[in-house]
Design a protein around this motif. Structure first.
Motif: not given
Ligand SMILES: N[C@H](CCC[C@H](N)C(=O)O)C(=O)O
Length: 262
Positions: A133-135, A203-207
């Motif tokens: 989990x991240x923001x 989402x791409x950044x988080x992944x």
């Protein structure tokens, strides 16, 4: 109400954009946004953005999901809004705008791709060795899977997004396959769209940040989505924080038009 709208897409994540620098659309309601984003009865888009004037910045980004509600940061939307600003005559070497998660810088490269600086990420919560989990300006759940292109993204994403832990605030759910040390494939179920989108910038950044093979210092991850390829560059620090995060990829106008709505 008569609207002059512009349709943009960034790796298949698509948006209706309105130039609201003269406050022409300040009275736009959530119901009207939902109608404009409807793919059957309206223009059709994953989201809608207003380009607003802002003191001390080139512009302000106001973002709505296709459910008609305002939301947090949209990475692909931010990239598309910078390209829209350029097309509207706002030309800068470095763009500076304000969004729901704070200020952002962006550049339009010679080949037309748009690089957007994302907010710093202080921590990644590891739920287990495959779930995180991240923001990154919006909340993201990242799940490592195999054969992601055969995965039931809608059902599995819906189940996580509406689980007790996330039902109230919501969360975007990303399913990630590791292709090699610096390449991943990502599919995303998006909060507020309540469906899979062809790509999701935050989402791409988080992944990419969750990417297992990242080293301390500078990293670059190539991300394949159903809507096209993006790259994420970032610095990983010893204590596990991330800075100088840049989301890079195409952002193009699709069409413009005029519509009369109630
Ligand atoms: N649906 C997201 C916002 C848009 C994110 C996505 N379109 C992106 O490019 O970051 C949310 O409500 O958190």
């Amino acid at each position: 109400m008569k609207l002059n709208f512009f349709k943009y897409q960034g790796t298949g994540n698509d948006f209706v954009i309105l130039d609201n620098r003269n406050h022409e659309y300040d009275a736009l309601t959530n119901e009207q946004v939902k109608f404009l984003c409807d793919r059957r009865f309206g223009i059709g888009a994953d989201g809608l953005m207003l380009l607003n004037s802002a003191a001390d910045y080139d512009f302000e980004m106001k973002y709505y999901n296709s459910d008609g509600n305002t939301s947090t940061m949209c990475g692909n939307g931010g990239r598309c809004l910078v390209k829209f600003a350029f097309h509207r005559g706002i030309t800068r070497t470095i763009y500076r705008f304000i969004a729901a998660d704070g200020s952002h810088e962006a550049e339009i490269d010679m080949d037309g791709t748009v690089s957007l600086k994302m907010k710093d990420v202080s921590t990644i919560e590891e739920l287990n060795h495959k779930d995180f989990l991240l923001d990154t300006g919006s909340p993201h759940y990242v799940k490592m899977v195999s054969d992601v292109m055969d995965y039931d993204v809608y059902q599995k994403g819906h189940d996580i997004r509406f689980s007790n832990k996330f039902a109230k605030q919501g969360v975007n759910v990303n399913f990630v396959e590791q292709k090699n040390d610096d390449e991943i494939i990502v599919r995303t179920y998006e909060r507020g769209v309540e469906d899979e989108t062809l790509s999701c910038g935050t989402g791409v950044t988080a992944s990419a940040l969750v990417n297992f093979h990242n080293e301390i210092g500078f990293n670059e991850v190539i991300v394949t989505t159903k809507g096209g390829k993006l790259s994420v560059e970032y610095d990983r620090h010893r204590e596990g924080s991330y800075s100088d995060i840049w989301l890079c990829g195409p952002a193009d106008m699709v069409f413009a038009g005029c519509i009369e709505i109630n």
